[in-house]
Design an enzyme around this catalytic site. Sequence first.
Site, PDB file in Angstrom:
ATOM      1  N   LYS A 229     -11.894  -1.851   5.595  1.00  0.00           N
ATOM      2  CA  LYS A 229     -11.326  -2.959   6.390  1.00  0.00           C
ATOM      3  C   LYS A 229     -11.472  -3.306   7.819  1.00  0.00           C
ATOM      4  O   LYS A 229     -11.847  -4.445   8.154  1.00  0.00           O
ATOM      5  CB  LYS A 229      -9.652  -2.333   6.295  1.00  0.00           C
ATOM      6  CG  LYS A 229      -9.055  -2.004   5.068  1.00  0.00           C
ATOM      7  CD  LYS A 229      -8.892  -3.301   4.180  1.00  0.00           C
ATOM      8  CE  LYS A 229      -8.979  -2.916   2.601  1.00  0.00           C
ATOM      9  NZ  LYS A 229      -7.714  -2.207   2.139  1.00  0.00           N
TER      10      LYS A 229
ATOM     11  N   TRP B  72       0.805  -1.264   0.073  1.00  0.00           N
ATOM     12  CA  TRP B  72       0.051  -0.043   0.172  1.00  0.00           C
ATOM     13  C   TRP B  72       1.046   1.344   0.026  1.00  0.00           C
ATOM     14  O   TRP B  72       0.449   2.212  -0.783  1.00  0.00           O
ATOM     15  CB  TRP B  72      -0.974   0.000   0.986  1.00  0.00           C
ATOM     16  CG  TRP B  72      -2.188  -1.078   0.990  1.00  0.00           C
ATOM     17  CD1 TRP B  72      -2.316  -2.178   1.595  1.00  0.00           C
ATOM     18  CD2 TRP B  72      -3.096  -1.086  -0.066  1.00  0.00           C
ATOM     19  NE1 TRP B  72      -3.150  -3.028   1.071  1.00  0.00           N
ATOM     20  CE2 TRP B  72      -3.757  -2.200   0.098  1.00  0.00           C
ATOM     21  CE3 TRP B  72      -3.295  -0.095  -1.221  1.00  0.00           C
ATOM     22  CZ2 TRP B  72      -4.769  -2.783  -0.743  1.00  0.00           C
ATOM     23  CZ3 TRP B  72      -4.449  -0.704  -2.058  1.00  0.00           C
ATOM     24  CH2 TRP B  72      -5.050  -1.926  -2.166  1.00  0.00           C
TER      25      TRP B  72
ATOM     26  N   ASP C 266      -1.376   6.426   6.405  1.00  0.00           N
ATOM     27  CA  ASP C 266      -2.579   5.426   5.972  1.00  0.00           C
ATOM     28  C   ASP C 266      -2.961   4.405   7.002  1.00  0.00           C
ATOM     29  O   ASP C 266      -2.080   3.525   7.489  1.00  0.00           O
ATOM     30  CB  ASP C 266      -2.216   4.675   4.681  1.00  0.00           C
ATOM     31  CG  ASP C 266      -3.126   3.823   4.114  1.00  0.00           C
ATOM     32  OD1 ASP C 266      -4.396   3.637   4.903  1.00  0.00           O
ATOM     33  OD2 ASP C 266      -2.904   3.133   2.817  1.00  0.00           O
TER      34      ASP C 266
HETATM   35  C1  LIG Z   1      -7.321  -1.711   1.153  1.00  0.00           C
HETATM   36  C2  LIG Z   1      -6.420  -0.661   1.431  1.00  0.00           C
HETATM   37  C3  LIG Z   1      -6.200   0.541   0.580  1.00  0.00           C
HETATM   38  C4  LIG Z   1      -7.034   0.899  -0.627  1.00  0.00           C
HETATM   39  O1  LIG Z   1      -8.262   0.853  -0.180  1.00  0.00           O
HETATM   40  P1  LIG Z   1      -9.403   1.022  -1.713  1.00  0.00           P
HETATM   41  O2  LIG Z   1     -10.580   1.456  -0.854  1.00  0.00           O
HETATM   42  O3  LIG Z   1      -9.417  -0.156  -2.200  1.00  0.00           O
HETATM   43  O4  LIG Z   1      -8.730   1.887  -2.811  1.00  0.00           O
HETATM   44  C5  LIG Z   1      -5.152   1.533   1.051  1.00  0.00           C
HETATM   45  N1  LIG Z   1      -4.464   1.366   2.076  1.00  0.00           N
HETATM   46  C6  LIG Z   1      -4.445   0.159   2.879  1.00  0.00           C
HETATM   47  C7  LIG Z   1      -3.551   0.033   4.083  1.00  0.00           C
HETATM   48  C8  LIG Z   1      -5.590  -0.760   2.422  1.00  0.00           C
HETATM   49  O5  LIG Z   1      -5.424  -1.876   3.174  1.00  0.00           O
END
Ligand SMILES: *Cc1c(COP(=O)(O)O)cnc(C)c1O
Length: 363
Positions: free
Chosen positions: A197, A103, A173
């Site tokens: 998530k 990511w 993030d």
């Molecule tokens: C799943 C995820 C993303 C991306 O998410 P989307 O909504 O599918 O664009 C970004 N960062 C992390 C850490 C993730 O687990």
Amino acid sequence: MTRVYNFSAGPAVLPEPVLRQAAAEMMDCRGSGMSVMEMSHRSPAFQGIIDEAEADLRDLMGIPGSYDVLFLQGGDTLQFAAVPMNLSLHRNGVAAYLVTGQWSKKAQQEAARFIEAPIVASGADGNFSRLPDYSDLAIPDNADYVYLCQNETVHGLRFPTLPDTEGVTLVSDQSSMFLSEPVDVERFGLIHAGVQKNVGPAGVQVVIVRHDLVPEGDLAGVPVMMEYRPQVEKGSMYNTPPCWGIYVCGLVFKYLKALGGLEAMQARNQEKARLLYSAIDESDLFRGTVVDPAHRSIMNVTFATGDPDLDARFVAEAKERGLVNLKGHRSVGGLRASIYNAMPLAGVEALVRFMQDFELAHK
Ligand SMILES: *Cc1c(COP(=O)(O)O)cnc(C)c1O
């Protein structure tokens, strides 16, 4: 009705009381005579829902008044571009990236399309099986921010401590660890998280941004939907927001508060992770794929037998026992159990029992 134990990395398990409440309010949401999906986002009823969601999130995380809270759309991947566009493109055009897994790698690649995005620490040479040394980062003097992904969902890595950014704004993030443990929001200039998530249904990203970082004027060359300022000014309703997702997130926030907040969640999550990692460490068949136990995620537990065929059998036999979505990410293989807030301890206990049975059967 049969519910399984769902170890999916995302979209992922949600708390059953929240699903039941959403079902109960499906036809008539709080006396409105309609579902939240049928409501105008300009109605007082929906305004109440989004205001309460924001207030509860502020309460849960202890978000100071100097930070804005946004509920946005576009997938969290859109933030990989929105962050450099808002925080750097019209400033110094430089930001430092820690690349520690899929990511943060994607985030750095996206940022590099718009600004200079030097990588100041990389775990790529170990295939992201460990965090690189981040004790002494060569952060450019003119960097607008330093970026990291605090919990790498695919590789199962978590930063045990935050890097020293020498006063430069830190951006994180937190998608796959959002609301899993207490956070000192003031350590960050910006936190972003896709809620699918650990928190809610797909379709909502939460952005928590210190107000002085939100650009003042129009950002030339940036689509209005990617600018933070209009969303701050309009309370996340520059256009139609993801109403249903915000509503479910609001229910989850209340549920987490009722359980005792983020400290209580952390204690539960640590207990689940301890149980699962102990089972992996004690096993002769399974091994953890993160090299240094200090870097192990408490949300995404990655492991493997070392034999892809055996891994596939494990996934298939687990499914027969109602333990689903244990396959590792397609880019790394192996096995992964995501044990987010809503995964009960009983689910992890069932997984551990199955791992022991599987090991006996395949000795
Ligand atoms: C799943 C995820 C993303 C991306 O998410 P989307 O909504 O599918 O664009 C970004 N960062 C992390 C850490 C993730 O687990």
